[in-house]
Design a protein around this motif. Structure first.
Motif, PDB file in Angstrom:
ATOM      1  N   UNK A  39      -2.656   5.060  -5.502  1.00  0.00           N
ATOM      2  CA  UNK A  39      -2.752   5.620  -4.152  1.00  0.00           C
ATOM      3  C   UNK A  39      -3.506   6.177  -3.694  1.00  0.00           C
ATOM      4  N   UNK A  40      -4.948   6.368  -4.459  1.00  0.00           N
ATOM      5  CA  UNK A  40      -6.163   6.936  -3.834  1.00  0.00           C
ATOM      6  C   UNK A  40      -7.373   6.362  -4.801  1.00  0.00           C
ATOM      7  N   UNK A  41      -8.545   6.657  -4.239  1.00  0.00           N
ATOM      8  CA  UNK A  41      -9.667   6.236  -5.080  1.00  0.00           C
ATOM      9  C   UNK A  41      -9.702   7.105  -6.170  1.00  0.00           C
ATOM     10  N   UNK A  42      -9.944   6.451  -7.257  1.00  0.00           N
ATOM     11  CA  UNK A  42     -10.480   7.163  -8.629  1.00  0.00           C
ATOM     12  C   UNK A  42     -11.188   8.208  -8.591  1.00  0.00           C
ATOM     13  N   UNK A  43     -10.671   9.161  -9.531  1.00  0.00           N
ATOM     14  CA  UNK A  43     -11.709  10.409  -9.800  1.00  0.00           C
ATOM     15  C   UNK A  43     -12.348  10.135 -11.178  1.00  0.00           C
ATOM     16  N   UNK A  63      -2.694  14.948  -1.446  1.00  0.00           N
ATOM     17  CA  UNK A  63      -1.838  14.215  -0.772  1.00  0.00           C
ATOM     18  C   UNK A  63      -2.369  13.956   0.582  1.00  0.00           C
ATOM     19  N   UNK A  64      -2.428  15.191   1.216  1.00  0.00           N
ATOM     20  CA  UNK A  64      -2.699  15.282   2.733  1.00  0.00           C
ATOM     21  C   UNK A  64      -4.387  14.582   2.820  1.00  0.00           C
ATOM     22  N   UNK A  65      -5.285  14.848   1.851  1.00  0.00           N
ATOM     23  CA  UNK A  65      -6.574  14.339   2.063  1.00  0.00           C
ATOM     24  C   UNK A  65      -6.638  12.850   1.909  1.00  0.00           C
ATOM     25  N   UNK A  66      -5.677  12.237   0.988  1.00  0.00           N
ATOM     26  CA  UNK A  66      -5.674  10.866   0.953  1.00  0.00           C
ATOM     27  C   UNK A  66      -4.679  10.136   2.054  1.00  0.00           C
ATOM     28  N   UNK A  67      -4.260  10.908   2.923  1.00  0.00           N
ATOM     29  CA  UNK A  67      -3.522  10.205   4.357  1.00  0.00           C
ATOM     30  C   UNK A  67      -2.165   9.841   3.802  1.00  0.00           C
ATOM     31  N   UNK A  68      -1.606  10.495   2.628  1.00  0.00           N
ATOM     32  CA  UNK A  68      -0.341  10.064   2.180  1.00  0.00           C
ATOM     33  C   UNK A  68       0.809  11.251   2.810  1.00  0.00           C
ATOM     34  N   UNK A  70      -2.942  10.183  -8.507  1.00  0.00           N
ATOM     35  CA  UNK A  70      -2.837   9.445  -7.461  1.00  0.00           C
ATOM     36  C   UNK A  70      -3.788   8.156  -7.742  1.00  0.00           C
ATOM     37  N   UNK A  71      -4.683   8.345  -8.093  1.00  0.00           N
ATOM     38  CA  UNK A  71      -5.396   6.892  -8.345  1.00  0.00           C
ATOM     39  C   UNK A  71      -4.811   6.254  -9.543  1.00  0.00           C
ATOM     40  N   UNK A  72      -4.157   6.590 -10.370  1.00  0.00           N
ATOM     41  CA  UNK A  72      -3.511   5.886 -11.565  1.00  0.00           C
ATOM     42  C   UNK A  72      -2.321   5.518 -10.938  1.00  0.00           C
ATOM     43  N   UNK A  89       0.796  -1.171   0.081  1.00  0.00           N
ATOM     44  CA  UNK A  89      -0.056   0.222  -0.112  1.00  0.00           C
ATOM     45  C   UNK A  89       1.148   1.274  -0.029  1.00  0.00           C
ATOM     46  N   UNK A  90       0.676   2.076  -1.002  1.00  0.00           N
ATOM     47  CA  UNK A  90       1.277   3.449  -0.955  1.00  0.00           C
ATOM     48  C   UNK A  90       1.129   4.227   0.183  1.00  0.00           C
ATOM     49  N   UNK A  91       1.994   4.791   1.098  1.00  0.00           N
ATOM     50  CA  UNK A  91       1.965   5.399   2.187  1.00  0.00           C
ATOM     51  C   UNK A  91       2.554   6.909   1.907  1.00  0.00           C
TER      52      UNK A  91
END
Length: 199
Positions: free
Chosen positions: A185-189, A36-41, A180-182, A7-9
């Motif tokens: 690292x995050x949910x797809x937009x 990045x902050x919103x995704x917790x990264x 980030x999704x691609x 998992x990308x952190x």
């Protein structure tokens, strides 16, 4: 080749210590910091408080994100080290800086920038090609900034100097959340096209 992270952190971002010629670049850097902050990264970057680097770090911290900055002693004054980060590490050389950033990241993104940005991007791409890591890489392509580079990579592939798989692994998007999704690292937009570089 090493295994990709489960998992990308942490995401290492390469970008300019200048603002560039248009306001859109600074806005994009701040947008990536917020995303990045919103995704917790955790953001990993070059440690400066000026240019796109500073705008991105400021936005990430303002949004509650964790930020690791790495800066060499020789650039401490020139790039004005950021004093508001979660963690600022001062190292002896550019080589040590780049190695520490790579080791502390699970993925890499290049924003617009100059020689240093491209040098750092191509180093991680080369290290992947040589089997030293298997971490995803991407370009945040603001208003077509990286279109000439994408064309160059496709040309290098077409001329037989780079494998198609290496070129195609570089993910591209014009919007931070989509990129980030691609990178996984995050949910797809919502998106309309596949922005992978293609030969």
């Amino acid at each position: 080749m090493s295994q990709a992270p489960a998992r990308i952190q942490s995401v290492c971002v390469y970008c300019g210590s200048r603002d560039g010629g248009r306001r859109i670049y600074r806005e994009a850097a701040a947008g990536l910091g917020c995303a990045l902050a919103a995704a917790g990264l955790r953001l990993v970057y070059g440690g400066a408080r000026i240019g796109l680097m500073g705008a991105m770090a400021d936005a990430a911290r303002a949004a509650g994100g964790e930020v690791l900055g790495v800066i060499p002693q020789s650039l401490l004054d020139r790039e004005l080290a950021h004093d508001g980060l979660t963690d600022l590490r001062i190292v002896h050389s550019m080589h040590e800086r780049k190695r520490l950033m790579i080791d502390n990241a699970d993925a890499f993104i290049a924003l617009p920038g100059g020689f240093g940005t491209l040098e750092e991007l191509f180093e991680v791409l080369t290290w992947h090609q040589l089997g030293h890591h298997d971490k995803p890489c991407g370009l945040l392509d603001i208003d077509g900034f990286y279109a000439p580079l994408r064309d160059c990579l496709a040309h290098m592939c077409a001329e037989g100097f780079v494998a198609a798989a290496q070129v195609e692994r570089v993910r591209v998007a014009a919007e931070p959340t989509t990129l980030l999704a691609r990178l996984g690292a995050a949910e797809a937009a919502p998106t309309t096209t596949d922005e992978a570089i293609r030969p």
